[in-house]
Design a protein around this motif. Sequence first.
Motif, PDB file in Angstrom:
ATOM      1  N   LEU A  84       0.830  -1.094  -0.145  1.00 42.15           N
ATOM      2  CA  LEU A  84       0.085   0.007  -0.190  1.00 42.15           C
ATOM      3  C   LEU A  84       0.933   1.335   0.174  1.00 42.15           C
ATOM      4  N   THR A  85       0.716   2.016  -0.980  1.00 44.81           N
ATOM      5  CA  THR A  85       1.378   3.406  -1.103  1.00 44.81           C
ATOM      6  C   THR A  85       0.741   4.435  -1.287  1.00 44.81           C
ATOM      7  N   PRO A  86       1.205   5.741  -1.151  1.00 45.47           N
ATOM      8  CA  PRO A  86       0.406   6.896  -1.249  1.00 45.47           C
ATOM      9  C   PRO A  86       0.393   7.117  -2.775  1.00 45.47           C
ATOM     10  N   HIS A  87      -0.675   7.676  -3.350  1.00 46.15           N
ATOM     11  CA  HIS A  87      -0.698   7.915  -4.703  1.00 46.15           C
ATOM     12  C   HIS A  87       0.181   8.974  -5.358  1.00 46.15           C
ATOM     13  N   VAL A  88       0.528   8.814  -6.738  1.00 49.88           N
ATOM     14  CA  VAL A  88       1.588   9.801  -7.253  1.00 49.88           C
ATOM     15  C   VAL A  88       1.124  10.016  -8.708  1.00 49.88           C
ATOM     16  N   GLN A  89       1.170  11.028  -9.143  1.00 45.60           N
ATOM     17  CA  GLN A  89       0.983  11.267 -10.711  1.00 45.60           C
ATOM     18  C   GLN A  89       1.672  10.705 -11.645  1.00 45.60           C
ATOM     19  N   PRO A  90       1.188   9.894 -12.527  1.00 48.16           N
ATOM     20  CA  PRO A  90       1.857   8.884 -13.649  1.00 48.16           C
ATOM     21  C   PRO A  90       2.872   9.906 -14.535  1.00 48.16           C
ATOM     22  N   ILE A  91       3.703   9.143 -15.081  1.00 51.90           N
ATOM     23  CA  ILE A  91       4.620   9.673 -16.182  1.00 51.90           C
ATOM     24  C   ILE A  91       4.196   9.279 -17.371  1.00 51.90           C
ATOM     25  N   TYR A  92       3.838  10.243 -18.364  1.00 48.77           N
ATOM     26  CA  TYR A  92       3.158   9.763 -19.538  1.00 48.77           C
ATOM     27  C   TYR A  92       4.421   9.599 -20.672  1.00 48.77           C
ATOM     28  N   ALA A  93       4.336   8.495 -21.377  1.00 46.77           N
ATOM     29  CA  ALA A  93       5.215   8.180 -22.359  1.00 46.77           C
ATOM     30  C   ALA A  93       4.897   9.101 -23.530  1.00 46.77           C
ATOM     31  N   GLN A  94       5.906   9.532 -24.586  1.00 47.97           N
ATOM     32  CA  GLN A  94       5.633  10.374 -25.308  1.00 47.97           C
ATOM     33  C   GLN A  94       4.930   9.587 -26.725  1.00 47.97           C
ATOM     34  N   ASP A  95       3.945  10.113 -27.376  1.00 43.88           N
ATOM     35  CA  ASP A  95       3.499   9.335 -28.707  1.00 43.88           C
ATOM     36  C   ASP A  95       2.665   8.223 -28.442  1.00 43.88           C
ATOM     37  N   SER A  96       2.370   8.128 -27.178  1.00 44.04           N
ATOM     38  CA  SER A  96       1.465   6.709 -27.007  1.00 44.04           C
ATOM     39  C   SER A  96       0.713   6.779 -25.728  1.00 44.04           C
ATOM     40  N   ASN A  97      -0.446   6.019 -25.675  1.00 50.97           N
ATOM     41  CA  ASN A  97      -1.057   6.207 -24.285  1.00 50.97           C
ATOM     42  C   ASN A  97      -0.541   5.192 -23.379  1.00 50.97           C
ATOM     43  N   VAL A  98       0.544   5.521 -22.869  1.00 51.05           N
ATOM     44  CA  VAL A  98       1.205   4.676 -21.752  1.00 51.05           C
ATOM     45  C   VAL A  98       1.585   5.640 -20.634  1.00 51.05           C
ATOM     46  N   LYS A  99       0.992   4.959 -19.460  1.00 46.03           N
ATOM     47  CA  LYS A  99       1.299   5.800 -18.324  1.00 46.03           C
ATOM     48  C   LYS A  99       2.302   4.863 -17.391  1.00 46.03           C
ATOM     49  N   MET A 100       3.185   5.400 -16.652  1.00 46.36           N
ATOM     50  CA  MET A 100       4.090   4.789 -15.581  1.00 46.36           C
ATOM     51  C   MET A 100       4.070   5.391 -14.248  1.00 46.36           C
ATOM     52  N   TYR A 101       3.713   4.601 -13.298  1.00 49.22           N
ATOM     53  CA  TYR A 101       4.034   4.788 -11.894  1.00 49.22           C
ATOM     54  C   TYR A 101       5.295   4.246 -11.092  1.00 49.22           C
ATOM     55  N   ASN A 102       5.919   5.107 -10.761  1.00 47.31           N
ATOM     56  CA  ASN A 102       7.393   4.452  -9.945  1.00 47.31           C
ATOM     57  C   ASN A 102       6.994   4.978  -8.507  1.00 47.31           C
ATOM     58  N   LEU A 103       7.262   3.914  -7.712  1.00 48.88           N
ATOM     59  CA  LEU A 103       6.613   4.175  -6.207  1.00 48.88           C
ATOM     60  C   LEU A 103       7.660   3.356  -5.397  1.00 48.88           C
ATOM     61  N   GLN A 104       8.045   4.216  -4.286  1.00 45.24           N
ATOM     62  CA  GLN A 104       8.978   3.458  -3.458  1.00 45.24           C
ATOM     63  C   GLN A 104       8.554   3.815  -2.114  1.00 45.24           C
ATOM     64  N   THR A 105       8.608   2.872  -1.144  1.00 42.09           N
ATOM     65  CA  THR A 105       8.511   3.206   0.391  1.00 42.09           C
ATOM     66  C   THR A 105       9.758   2.504   1.136  1.00 42.09           C
ATOM     67  N   GLU A 106       9.966   2.388   2.288  1.00 46.11           N
ATOM     68  CA  GLU A 106      10.655   1.787   2.972  1.00 46.11           C
ATOM     69  C   GLU A 106      10.478   0.192   2.736  1.00 46.11           C
ATOM     70  N   LEU A 107       9.509  -0.245   2.802  1.00 48.42           N
ATOM     71  CA  LEU A 107       9.103  -1.445   2.547  1.00 48.42           C
ATOM     72  C   LEU A 107       9.243  -2.035   1.112  1.00 48.42           C
ATOM     73  N   ALA A 108       8.975  -1.297   0.391  1.00 48.10           N
ATOM     74  CA  ALA A 108       9.062  -1.871  -1.145  1.00 48.10           C
ATOM     75  C   ALA A 108       9.013  -0.818  -2.320  1.00 48.10           C
ATOM     76  N   GLU A 109       9.382  -1.497  -3.420  1.00 51.10           N
ATOM     77  CA  GLU A 109       9.619  -0.504  -4.703  1.00 51.10           C
ATOM     78  C   GLU A 109       8.300  -1.258  -5.821  1.00 51.10           C
ATOM     79  N   VAL A 110       7.823  -0.412  -6.383  1.00 52.98           N
ATOM     80  CA  VAL A 110       6.683  -0.795  -7.441  1.00 52.98           C
ATOM     81  C   VAL A 110       6.942  -0.048  -8.660  1.00 52.98           C
TER      82      VAL A 110
END
Length: 269
Positions: A84-110
């Motif tokens: 369970l992690t706090p929400h963050v804004q996604p990163i949008y890839a150029q020229d395509s409908n692709v979104k990426m979320y990079n999440l990191q806490t003390e317990l995990a990286e997602v």
Amino acid sequence: MKNLIPILLSACVAISACSNKKEKNTSIDKTVTIDSIQKASPIASKKMITDAYFKANGVEPFWNLTISDNMIKLKTLNGLDSILTPHVQPIYAQDSNVKMYNLQTELAEVRIQISQMECINAMSGKSFPYSVTVKYKKGKETEFTTLEGCGQYITNYRLHDIWALEELNGSKVAKEDFGKELPYIEINAAKNTFMGTSGCNRITGKLFSERERIRFINIASTEMLCTKGNKKEQEFTKALESTISYTIGNNRLTFLNPDKTLLVFKKVD
């Protein structure tokens, strides 16, 4: 008096100990992790992850993902392992409908990637509009575990209503402008469809919705020739087709492109 002094000293020691204990608890509270909040207060945790605007799942192994305005939750095999992690804004890839979320806490990286492409659930055979890849590692793990699955955005339930047109391209409208009746739309948020009238002709179509984004697609209309209001009808339909985002408030539904107000509807009681 001699007997009273030891009692007073004992009371002072007790008060000091309580004070120190309180300070220590306060310090600990400031470093509580998200997972410990979830275990200690399931009710508070539940409030954080409700109203999800995106959901995804996969099989072999079974997993599910929910994204809300407050939290992102990944639950893996048998529901015994969750992140369970706090929400963050996604990163949008150029020229395509692709979104990426990079999440990191003390317990995990997602790392989450959401791609707009047809995805077929391997077990149910159901088609979804998004393909989802999740990579995660917990604790001292050095390698990521990769999960593949399908997902979809959840259309805002507040859209689910009947809306009568109030403004068109910045100008107030009346029934007389369209000849027969005032345009309205009835949105079915669960099915992502809509129906209504453009003033004279009946219209139907589908919705494409991503959080605050919305598009009216596959619009079909009858072809009645009205003696008055055809130009306004065309203006209304064009505005509907040009809509890319919306806001809701004070019983009003406003469609925009991107910041220009195209249509303002009033909720019909």
